[in-house]
Design a protein around this motif. Sequence first.
Motif, short mmCIF file in Angstrom:
data_model
loop_
_atom_site.label_atom_id
_atom_site.label_comp_id
_atom_site.label_asym_id
_atom_site.label_seq_id
_atom_site.Cartn_x
_atom_site.Cartn_y
_atom_site.Cartn_z
N SER A 146 0.83 -1.21 0.00
CA SER A 146 0.00 0.00 0.00
C SER A 146 0.86 1.25 0.00
O SER A 146 1.97 1.28 0.55
N ASP A 147 0.36 2.29 -0.66
CA ASP A 147 1.06 3.57 -0.70
C ASP A 147 1.07 4.19 0.69
O ASP A 147 0.19 3.94 1.51
N ASN A 148 2.09 5.04 0.95
CA ASN A 148 2.27 5.60 2.27
C ASN A 148 3.09 6.88 2.12
O ASN A 148 4.11 6.89 1.43
N ASP A 149 2.66 7.95 2.74
CA ASP A 149 3.35 9.23 2.59
C ASP A 149 4.68 9.29 3.34
O ASP A 149 5.44 10.22 3.15
N TYR A 150 4.97 8.33 4.19
CA TYR A 150 6.24 8.30 4.91
C TYR A 150 7.28 7.50 4.11
O TYR A 150 7.55 6.34 4.38
N VAL A 151 7.85 8.15 3.11
CA VAL A 151 8.88 7.53 2.27
C VAL A 151 10.10 7.23 3.15
O VAL A 151 10.47 8.03 4.01
N THR A 152 10.73 6.07 2.93
CA THR A 152 11.87 5.69 3.77
C THR A 152 13.14 5.37 2.99
O THR A 152 14.23 5.52 3.53
N HIS A 153 13.03 4.91 1.75
CA HIS A 153 14.19 4.44 0.99
C HIS A 153 14.20 5.04 -0.41
O HIS A 153 13.16 5.39 -0.95
N TYR A 154 15.41 5.07 -0.99
CA TYR A 154 15.53 5.49 -2.38
C TYR A 154 16.69 4.77 -3.04
O TYR A 154 17.57 4.22 -2.39
N THR A 155 16.66 4.77 -4.35
CA THR A 155 17.77 4.29 -5.16
C THR A 155 17.84 5.17 -6.40
O THR A 155 16.93 5.96 -6.66
N PHE A 156 18.91 5.03 -7.15
CA PHE A 156 19.06 5.79 -8.38
C PHE A 156 18.63 4.97 -9.58
O PHE A 156 18.77 3.75 -9.59
#
Length: 190
Positions: A107-117
Motif C-alpha cells: 500500500s502507498d504511504n506518505d512516509y517515504v523511507t528508501h531510495y535508489t538511483f
Amino acid sequence: MIRQVRQTTNDLDGRVAGDRAIIRFFNMAQDIIRGVKRDWSWLKVTDTSTTTTAATKKYGLPTLVSNTGNIDDIRYRYADGTNDIIYQLKFLSEKEFDTLDQDQNQSDNDYVTHYTFQEADSTNASGYIRVNPIPLTTGRGTFHIRYYREMADLDTVDDETLVPIPSLLENFAVAQMEKIRGNENKAQIY
C-alpha cells in the motif's frame, strides 16, 4: 582575475599568453581542485524543488545535479498540516531496492523511507530517484537533495569561478605563464 595575472607576470600587452590561454589555465586549475576532492563544502547545495505526486515512485533529479555521483544524501520533509518533520532517506543499491519493492500489492504511504538511483534517459539527462513506499498524497512530501555542484568551465573574461579563493587560479595561471617564459624556478614559487 586576468588583469591580476597580467600585472603579476608583467605581461600587460599579452605577449606571453592571450586572454583565452589564461582562461584555459584557470579551467585547468579548477579541474585540479575538483580532482583532488569532489565534495568541497563550498560546492554543496540543497535542492528542494521536487515534491511528491500521488502514486508516483520515480522522480527526475534536478538538472544541476548533472550525475548521481554528485549526490551526498537525500532528506525527506513530510508536512501534512499537523506534522512537519524532516528525516534522512536510506539509500539502497538497485538490487536491494528491488527486493524491498517486490511486493506489488504494497500500500502507498506518505512516509517515504528508501531510495535508489535510476539511470538517465532522453527525458531526464540527470537521472532519477525511485522511492519506497510510493507516496499516497500529492504535495505532502518534499525531497531535499543535497549535492555538489560541478564547476562550469570559464569561457569569457566576465565569467566567475565558484572557487572561494580565486587567487589559487591566478597563481596557477602565473606559474603556467612563467613556464612558457622558461622560468621554471619562478613557476615553482606559484
